[in-house]
Design a protein around this motif. Structure first.
Motif, PDB file in Angstrom:
ATOM      1  N   UNK A  66      19.585 -17.064  41.423  1.00  0.00           N
ATOM      2  CA  UNK A  66      20.610 -16.422  42.230  1.00  0.00           C
ATOM      3  C   UNK A  66      20.157 -15.062  42.715  1.00  0.00           C
ATOM      4  N   UNK A  69      17.637 -15.522  45.436  1.00  0.00           N
ATOM      5  CA  UNK A  69      18.260 -15.918  46.697  1.00  0.00           C
ATOM      6  C   UNK A  69      18.957 -14.726  47.341  1.00  0.00           C
ATOM      7  N   UNK A  73      18.166 -12.846  50.730  1.00  0.00           N
ATOM      8  CA  UNK A  73      19.207 -12.670  51.729  1.00  0.00           C
ATOM      9  C   UNK A  73      19.266 -11.225  52.216  1.00  0.00           C
ATOM     10  N   UNK A  74      19.079 -10.283  51.264  1.00  0.00           N
ATOM     11  CA  UNK A  74      19.050  -8.881  51.669  1.00  0.00           C
ATOM     12  C   UNK A  74      17.864  -8.620  52.577  1.00  0.00           C
ATOM     13  N   UNK A  77      18.559  -9.975  55.890  1.00  0.00           N
ATOM     14  CA  UNK A  77      19.496  -9.107  56.596  1.00  0.00           C
ATOM     15  C   UNK A  77      18.768  -7.919  57.214  1.00  0.00           C
ATOM     16  N   UNK A  88      15.911  -5.427  71.212  1.00  0.00           N
ATOM     17  CA  UNK A  88      16.599  -4.541  72.156  1.00  0.00           C
ATOM     18  C   UNK A  88      15.630  -3.568  72.808  1.00  0.00           C
ATOM     19  N   UNK A  91      13.835  -5.510  75.336  1.00  0.00           N
ATOM     20  CA  UNK A  91      14.689  -5.720  76.502  1.00  0.00           C
ATOM     21  C   UNK A  91      14.720  -4.475  77.382  1.00  0.00           C
ATOM     22  N   UNK A  92      14.842  -3.330  76.745  1.00  0.00           N
ATOM     23  CA  UNK A  92      14.911  -2.088  77.492  1.00  0.00           C
ATOM     24  C   UNK A  92      13.606  -1.846  78.250  1.00  0.00           C
ATOM     25  N   UNK A  95      13.287  -4.166  81.141  1.00  0.00           N
ATOM     26  CA  UNK A  95      14.123  -3.728  82.268  1.00  0.00           C
ATOM     27  C   UNK A  95      13.456  -2.609  83.041  1.00  0.00           C
ATOM     28  N   UNK A 158      23.141   3.115  82.789  1.00  0.00           N
ATOM     29  CA  UNK A 158      22.481   1.823  82.694  1.00  0.00           C
ATOM     30  C   UNK A 158      21.135   1.823  83.395  1.00  0.00           C
TER      31      UNK A 158
ATOM     32  N   UNK B 129      29.586  -2.248  78.486  1.00  0.00           N
ATOM     33  CA  UNK B 129      28.290  -2.615  79.048  1.00  0.00           C
ATOM     34  C   UNK B 129      27.255  -1.508  79.038  1.00  0.00           C
ATOM     35  N   UNK B 131      23.821   0.439  77.381  1.00  0.00           N
ATOM     36  CA  UNK B 131      22.565   0.034  76.778  1.00  0.00           C
ATOM     37  C   UNK B 131      22.652   0.098  75.249  1.00  0.00           C
ATOM     38  N   UNK B 132      22.098  -0.919  74.543  1.00  0.00           N
ATOM     39  CA  UNK B 132      22.180  -0.923  73.076  1.00  0.00           C
ATOM     40  C   UNK B 132      21.603   0.336  72.428  1.00  0.00           C
ATOM     41  N   UNK B 203      27.182  -8.636  54.617  1.00  0.00           N
ATOM     42  CA  UNK B 203      26.006  -9.497  54.659  1.00  0.00           C
ATOM     43  C   UNK B 203      26.432 -10.933  54.399  1.00  0.00           C
ATOM     44  N   UNK B 204      25.708 -11.845  55.012  1.00  0.00           N
ATOM     45  CA  UNK B 204      26.049 -13.250  54.834  1.00  0.00           C
ATOM     46  C   UNK B 204      25.690 -13.667  53.413  1.00  0.00           C
ATOM     47  N   UNK B 206      24.368 -16.156  50.967  1.00  0.00           N
ATOM     48  CA  UNK B 206      23.468 -17.265  51.293  1.00  0.00           C
ATOM     49  C   UNK B 206      23.962 -18.612  50.805  1.00  0.00           C
TER      50      UNK B 206
END
Lengths: 195, 582
Positions: A66, A69, A73-74, A77, A88, A91-92, A95, A158, B129, B131-132, B203-204, B206
């Motif tokens: 456990x 796991x 998971x941490x 994350x 991101x 992406x920036x 652009x 933007x 909208x 920018x992140x 957090x998800x 698991x």
């Protein structure tokens, strides 16, 4: 009709079967006696040890699993957050590249560098060495008309900071003297805009 | 004895469990269910919308992750300032911290927050909208009651470029015009969903037993548009509309062999990233129908040549005026009695000469030829909002129709239809259905081309060649459009100047005194590669002859296309057709 008769018959029939009361069992306590227990403490200890070990081992194993796991998971994350941040960033940057690649941006940058649109090119036919077409030097377009329609007007937030002065994409006369006249044997286009 | 005590113990345990169950399910079930729901979330995983690409794969429209910044006025109202606090802790200081980052005025934001706190509102968008990276900077301030949510935004790196073709998406990201609407199914993809449990830190968990369906990203749509050519054409059309004070302008560049539209430029245009005012849905190239004027003479000529009524060298006597059913017909220039060849009629764009030939041809055959060339039906481009135009059936023709329709009045067409007529002539008489979508690209970049465009023969290749030769004389010094010439290349084309019917305003449905000025042509005329149509609507204030206001644009745009695609100069001289006899 027949069902009724059958039912009553069954009832009457069942009576004699149930009717005998259980006959009292004669007390025989005097004849039954507990068999003396065999005390063999020597065989019991290893069994206990095995059981306890299994139990403790199983519990510890579960706990470990456990924990692992959860640990993963941490990590997942954290890595997910990192991936989001990086995508991101990508992406920036993409652009910014796209904005710089836009024909309007290229044209204004080229104009700022003193470049002018190319004139008609000439083609050199390799088979007979003939020059096709009359090459002419490009001339700077006159009549600087503002182009409101293609002039971008996004909000500052933007718009990537590096796209340059969008508000001034007008054709202006080159600041420097025009580039040297085109040579006679160009085989490619002068505009350089087609890839 | 031991057995009994064991039973009692068991009973106590069962009782304990039962009472806990009663407590959970019977006494406060709602509170616990709420906690459970909060920890379990049904999350929609939005599918990324596909891109719209130009023919070389450059993105014209794409979706990016963007952030909305919101405020929770109730939370802000609860926030209290400690003595000597430096961090923002009330509406005023929060506004002062957040507004400059969002490009908003501090006073405006503070006012908004105060008003919403007063109204006890729970939620308020401050800016959508963004920018992140910018959103990250806002969130790193750790302001109470300020949050962000992820969204996607449609962006257009080239701004107004091809905006009329691309169209736009609404606030939900659904295509509402142009390609975005036409290809909505392909671009949208399919949203996924997931049920996940979260721990207190968000957090998800698991081992939560999630159910998960991955989103399927939308496919990208590759257009036939050439970004650079489109940009150049759009610049020139916008300039010319401004210079001639026209109402609108359109330029279409079409590949002759494939029917692919390389550029479809319209002015006025708009920036899809910054839509605020105006009529955004209109793409005048397909939605505006107009009387084509003299460019329709090519169809009259094709029909007459096809039926053997004339040859390019047939001499036609052209009087100064000509009466048809009480309607007196003039030519654009006043002249005496002329003896023009049929090639000369086309080159000089004689109305009288064309109508005299059309009278021999008759309504039925002219109508059939117009329909055959694609008039009166949608071009097949596939963009929404296309108007098919109106071609009256011969039964509906009035007595003067035979004096109007052959010269392009009393019918209405759109710019794509007209370009397609000339592309048919350029393509040896075979009409290839115009197209603007090349195919779809999946996430792996694999292109699935659209089915090959429909083809049909309209006129024989011999007649197409004759018409091309006649159209080359239009661009000669004796023709109406010497300004359409491109150095090094042979050019064939036709001018069009027609009175314009107002599409709006008090004069709607009537000639409003302005003109439709056009030039449509092909190059190189000896082996045509491209057709370019330039149409300016509502000219008249500063020049209106198609050969004067539209032909120079044609020359520049077509020249750019020929250079870009490295088309070898013609190297031959145009045929010298006899245009008139003494």
């Amino acid at each position: 009709m027949s069902a009724m008769t059958n039912g009553s018959a069954a009832r009457t029939l069942s009576l004699p079967l149930r009717s005998p009361l259980p006959t009292p069992v004669p007390k025989r306590s005097s004849s039954l006696r507990l068999v003396p227990q065999r005390r063999s403490s020597a065989a019991r200890a290893p069994f206990l040890v095995v059981v306890v070990t299994l139990l403790v081992g199983g519990l510890l194993g579960l706990l470990l699993l456990n924990t692992l796991v959860a640990q993963d998971s941490f990590t997942l994350h954290d890595l997910g957050k990192q991936a989001t941040s990086l995508s991101r960033q990508e992406q920036e940057l993409a652009r910014q590249v796209q904005a710089l690649q836009a024909p309007a941006a290229l044209a204004s940058r080229a104009t700022a560098l003193g470049m002018v649109p190319g004139g008609p090119p000439a083609f050199l036919r390799l088979s007979d060495g003939k020059v096709l077409g009359q090459p002419t030097a490009g001339v700077a377009p006159v009549a600087p008309v503002t182009r409101p329609s293609v002039t971008p007007s996004t909000t500052p937030s933007t718009k990537p900071a590096t796209t340059g002065p969008h508000g001034s994409t007008t054709w202006t006369a080159p600041r420097q003297s025009p580039p040297p006249a085109a040579t006679n044997t160009r085989t490619t286009t002068q505009t350089g805009t087609h890839r | 004895m031991r057995l009994r005590s064991g039973l009692v113990l068991l009973g106590v345990v069962v009782l304990l469990l039962a009472s806990r169950l009663v407590q959970l399910q019977g006494l406060q079930p709602a509170a616990y269910a709420d906690i459970g729901v909060q920890r379990t979330q049904d999350i929609v995983l939005p599918a990324m919308r596909g891109q719209v690409l130009d023919r070389n794969g450059s993105p014209l429209a794409l979706s990016v992750v963007a952030m909305n910044i919101y405020a929770e006025p109730r939370t802000i109202a609860k926030a209290t300032c400690q003595k000597g606090a430096t961090a923002p802790c009330d509406a005023q200081s929060i506004a002062a911290a957040v507004a400059p980052l969002l490009g908003l005025k501090v006073g405006t934001v503070a006012g908004q927050l105060a008003a919403n706190i007063a109204a006890n509102k729970a939620f308020l968008y401050l800016k959508k909208g963004i920018d992140p990276a910018l959103a990250q900077r806002v969130m790193s301030l750790n302001l109470p009651g300020i949050g962000q949510e992820s969204t996607t935004q449609r962006v257009h790196p080239n701004h107004a470029l091809a905006a009329g073709v691309l169209g736009f998406t609404d606030y939900q990201g659904i295509g509402r015009a142009g390609i975005e609407l036409a290809m909505q199914q392909v671009l949208a993809g399919k949203d996924g969903r997931t049920v996940a449990r979260f721990d207190a830190a968000g957090r998800v968990i698991p081992t939560g037993g999630d159910s998960h369906v991955d989103p399927i990203a939308g496919k990208s749509v590759e257009l036939t548009i050439d970004r650079d050519l489109q940009w150049y054409a759009q610049q020139l059309v916008a300039d010319q509309v401004a210079a001639t004070q026209a109402k609108s302008g359109t330029a279409v560049v079409m590949d002759v062999k494939t029917g692919e539209v390389l550029a479809l430029a319209t002015a006025p245009s708009f920036d899809p990233d910054n839509r605020t005012t105006g009529n955004f849905t209109a793409n005048p190239a397909i939605s505006d129908v107009y009387e084509p004027g003299s460019v329709n003479k090519v169809i009259t000529a094709a029909a007459a040549l096809q039926d053997g009524i004339v040859t390019p060298q047939t001499v036609i006597t052209v009087p100064p005026t000509y009466k048809v059913a009480g309607h007196v017909l003039h030519d654009a220039e006043v002249h005496g009695v002329e003896h023009l060849t049929f090639a000369g009629v086309l080159a000089k764009s004689s109305n009288i000469g064309t109508v005299k030939v059309a009278q021999q041809l008759g309504a039925d055959r002219l109508y059939a030829m117009m329909r055959n060339f694609g008039f009166g039906a949608q071009s097949g481009l596939g963009l929404p909002g296309e108007s098919a135009g109106i071609i009256p059936k011969p039964a509906d023709w009035s007595g003067t129709s035979i004096a109007n329709i052959p010269i392009g009045q009393g019918i209405s067409v759109n710019a794509i239809q007209v370009a397609s007529v000339y592309a048919t002539i350029a393509n040896g008489g075979v009409r290839v259905q115009p197209s603007i979508v090349k195919g779809t690209r999946d996430s792996a970049g694999h292109l699935t081309p659209v089915p090959a465009a429909a083809q049909r023969r309209v006129v024989s290749s011999a007649i197409a060649a004759q018409i091309r030769a006649m159209l080359e004389s239009v661009v000669s010094e004796q023709g109406t459009a010497p300004l359409a010439a491109i150095p090094g290349y042979r050019v064939a084309g036709k001018t069009g100047t027609a009175q314009r019917v107002a599409t709006s305003g008090p004069m709607q449905g009537r000639y409003d005194g302005s003109f439709t000025s056009s030039f449509i042509g092909m190059a190189p005329a000896d082996a045509p590669r491209y057709v370019t149509a330039v149409v300016l609507q509502g000219t008249g204030a500063k020049g209106y002859f198609g050969g004067v206001v539209a032909a120079p644009l044609f020359s520049k745009i077509m020249g750019f296309a020929l250079r870009s695609y490295e088309v070898v100069p013609s190297g031959t001289k145009p045929p010298t057709l006899r245009l008139s006899v003494p």
